[in-house]
Design a protein around this motif. Sequence first.
Motif, PDB file in Angstrom:
ATOM      1  N   UNK A  68     -31.544   1.623  15.135  1.00  0.00           N
ATOM      2  CA  UNK A  68     -32.099   1.169  13.863  1.00  0.00           C
ATOM      3  C   UNK A  68     -31.046   0.475  13.022  1.00  0.00           C
ATOM      4  N   UNK A  69     -29.777   0.803  13.304  1.00  0.00           N
ATOM      5  CA  UNK A  69     -28.653   0.249  12.560  1.00  0.00           C
ATOM      6  C   UNK A  69     -27.514  -0.086  13.516  1.00  0.00           C
ATOM      7  N   UNK A  70     -26.742  -1.095  13.172  1.00  0.00           N
ATOM      8  CA  UNK A  70     -25.587  -1.507  13.957  1.00  0.00           C
ATOM      9  C   UNK A  70     -24.360  -1.535  13.051  1.00  0.00           C
ATOM     10  N   UNK A  71     -23.281  -0.879  13.477  1.00  0.00           N
ATOM     11  CA  UNK A  71     -22.042  -0.807  12.714  1.00  0.00           C
ATOM     12  C   UNK A  71     -21.044  -1.808  13.282  1.00  0.00           C
ATOM     13  N   UNK A  72     -20.557  -2.754  12.471  1.00  0.00           N
ATOM     14  CA  UNK A  72     -19.550  -3.708  12.954  1.00  0.00           C
ATOM     15  C   UNK A  72     -18.260  -2.997  13.343  1.00  0.00           C
ATOM     16  N   UNK A  73     -17.733  -3.349  14.514  1.00  0.00           N
ATOM     17  CA  UNK A  73     -16.492  -2.765  15.018  1.00  0.00           C
ATOM     18  C   UNK A  73     -15.390  -3.821  15.050  1.00  0.00           C
ATOM     19  N   UNK A  74     -15.722  -5.014  15.538  1.00  0.00           N
ATOM     20  CA  UNK A  74     -14.745  -6.104  15.664  1.00  0.00           C
ATOM     21  C   UNK A  74     -15.397  -7.402  15.205  1.00  0.00           C
ATOM     22  N   UNK A  91     -30.174 -10.597  10.378  1.00  0.00           N
ATOM     23  CA  UNK A  91     -29.489 -11.779  10.889  1.00  0.00           C
ATOM     24  C   UNK A  91     -28.005 -11.677  10.553  1.00  0.00           C
ATOM     25  N   UNK A  92     -27.195 -12.246  11.441  1.00  0.00           N
ATOM     26  CA  UNK A  92     -25.737 -12.242  11.295  1.00  0.00           C
ATOM     27  C   UNK A  92     -25.252 -13.672  11.461  1.00  0.00           C
ATOM     28  N   UNK A  93     -24.430 -14.132  10.522  1.00  0.00           N
ATOM     29  CA  UNK A  93     -23.804 -15.444  10.632  1.00  0.00           C
ATOM     30  C   UNK A  93     -22.508 -15.252  11.411  1.00  0.00           C
ATOM     31  N   UNK A  94     -22.423 -15.891  12.572  1.00  0.00           N
ATOM     32  CA  UNK A  94     -21.239 -15.771  13.414  1.00  0.00           C
ATOM     33  C   UNK A  94     -20.466 -17.078  13.359  1.00  0.00           C
ATOM     34  N   UNK A  95     -19.200 -16.981  12.946  1.00  0.00           N
ATOM     35  CA  UNK A  95     -18.354 -18.160  12.801  1.00  0.00           C
ATOM     36  C   UNK A  95     -18.179 -18.879  14.137  1.00  0.00           C
ATOM     37  N   UNK A  96     -17.786 -20.130  14.063  1.00  0.00           N
ATOM     38  CA  UNK A  96     -17.509 -20.910  15.272  1.00  0.00           C
ATOM     39  C   UNK A  96     -16.417 -20.240  16.087  1.00  0.00           C
ATOM     40  N   UNK A  97     -16.615 -20.234  17.394  1.00  0.00           N
ATOM     41  CA  UNK A  97     -15.637 -19.700  18.351  1.00  0.00           C
ATOM     42  C   UNK A  97     -15.192 -18.281  17.990  1.00  0.00           C
ATOM     43  N   UNK A  98     -16.168 -17.425  17.740  1.00  0.00           N
ATOM     44  CA  UNK A  98     -15.881 -16.054  17.330  1.00  0.00           C
ATOM     45  C   UNK A  98     -16.680 -15.061  18.162  1.00  0.00           C
ATOM     46  N   UNK A  99     -16.239 -13.808  18.108  1.00  0.00           N
ATOM     47  CA  UNK A  99     -16.913 -12.696  18.775  1.00  0.00           C
ATOM     48  C   UNK A  99     -17.069 -11.566  17.762  1.00  0.00           C
ATOM     49  N   UNK A 100     -18.237 -10.942  17.773  1.00  0.00           N
ATOM     50  CA  UNK A 100     -18.481  -9.750  16.956  1.00  0.00           C
ATOM     51  C   UNK A 100     -18.969  -8.657  17.886  1.00  0.00           C
ATOM     52  N   UNK A 101     -18.427  -7.453  17.714  1.00  0.00           N
ATOM     53  CA  UNK A 101     -18.866  -6.286  18.465  1.00  0.00           C
ATOM     54  C   UNK A 101     -19.495  -5.315  17.478  1.00  0.00           C
ATOM     55  N   UNK A 102     -20.723  -4.897  17.788  1.00  0.00           N
ATOM     56  CA  UNK A 102     -21.460  -3.942  16.963  1.00  0.00           C
ATOM     57  C   UNK A 102     -21.732  -2.689  17.787  1.00  0.00           C
ATOM     58  N   UNK A 103     -21.672  -1.536  17.142  1.00  0.00           N
ATOM     59  CA  UNK A 103     -21.990  -0.267  17.802  1.00  0.00           C
ATOM     60  C   UNK A 103     -23.207   0.332  17.120  1.00  0.00           C
ATOM     61  N   UNK A 104     -24.124   0.881  17.923  1.00  0.00           N
ATOM     62  CA  UNK A 104     -25.309   1.524  17.351  1.00  0.00           C
ATOM     63  C   UNK A 104     -24.868   2.641  16.420  1.00  0.00           C
ATOM     64  N   UNK A 105     -25.503   2.711  15.271  1.00  0.00           N
ATOM     65  CA  UNK A 105     -25.174   3.730  14.277  1.00  0.00           C
ATOM     66  C   UNK A 105     -26.409   4.571  13.981  1.00  0.00           C
ATOM     67  N   UNK A 106     -26.198   5.841  13.781  1.00  0.00           N
ATOM     68  CA  UNK A 106     -27.297   6.719  13.403  1.00  0.00           C
ATOM     69  C   UNK A 106     -27.626   6.499  11.925  1.00  0.00           C
ATOM     70  N   UNK A 107     -28.754   7.020  11.491  1.00  0.00           N
ATOM     71  CA  UNK A 107     -29.141   6.906  10.101  1.00  0.00           C
ATOM     72  C   UNK A 107     -28.093   7.544   9.196  1.00  0.00           C
ATOM     73  N   UNK A 108     -27.470   8.631   9.640  1.00  0.00           N
ATOM     74  CA  UNK A 108     -26.439   9.302   8.846  1.00  0.00           C
ATOM     75  C   UNK A 108     -25.187   8.433   8.726  1.00  0.00           C
ATOM     76  N   UNK A 109     -24.848   7.686   9.779  1.00  0.00           N
ATOM     77  CA  UNK A 109     -23.638   6.860   9.772  1.00  0.00           C
ATOM     78  C   UNK A 109     -23.812   5.591   8.967  1.00  0.00           C
ATOM     79  N   UNK A 110     -25.030   5.143   8.756  1.00  0.00           N
ATOM     80  CA  UNK A 110     -25.245   3.841   8.122  1.00  0.00           C
ATOM     81  C   UNK A 110     -24.720   3.797   6.699  1.00  0.00           C
ATOM     82  N   UNK A 111     -24.607   4.941   6.073  1.00  0.00           N
ATOM     83  CA  UNK A 111     -24.071   4.966   4.718  1.00  0.00           C
ATOM     84  C   UNK A 111     -22.565   4.871   4.663  1.00  0.00           C
ATOM     85  N   UNK A 112     -21.890   5.144   5.774  1.00  0.00           N
ATOM     86  CA  UNK A 112     -20.427   5.076   5.784  1.00  0.00           C
ATOM     87  C   UNK A 112     -19.979   3.751   6.348  1.00  0.00           C
ATOM     88  N   UNK A 113     -18.839   3.275   5.971  1.00  0.00           N
ATOM     89  CA  UNK A 113     -18.353   2.037   6.536  1.00  0.00           C
ATOM     90  C   UNK A 113     -17.303   1.498   5.711  1.00  0.00           C
TER      91      UNK A 113
END
Length: 113
Positions: A68-74, A91-113
């Motif tokens: 339900x949620x994705x936490x940005x890692x890189x 939606x996520x805007x990804x810069x030119x020539x870039x990589x983003x890694x997202x990790x699934x987050x629980x509902x409890x984790x979505x508030x932290x970051x």
Amino acid sequence: WLTPTGREMTSYDWRPGNASSLAVLLNGEAITEPGPHGEAISDAHFLLLFNAADQEVTFTLPTAGLAGWWRPVIDTADPLQHRSPLAASATVQLAARAVVVLEAASAAERGSG
């Protein structure tokens, strides 16, 4: 393998010029190899967004089937940025020539970051 719109890639999408931006969904519950003692192995779900294009690309995250949620890692375009968790279908805007890694987050984790 997903297109930036979040749908599964087809053979057409793999043609030269079409696959400069794509996503890979790593389902941590789909590991088929057993552990060293024959036990089932599971891990977190990860979503990798790749943009090899020379311009920014908008990605739509998958629906809430795996997370339900994705936490940005890189984020290679801005490694010091601390983004808040993103909801499924966001939606996520990804810069030119870039990589983003997202990790699934629980509902409890979505508030932290």
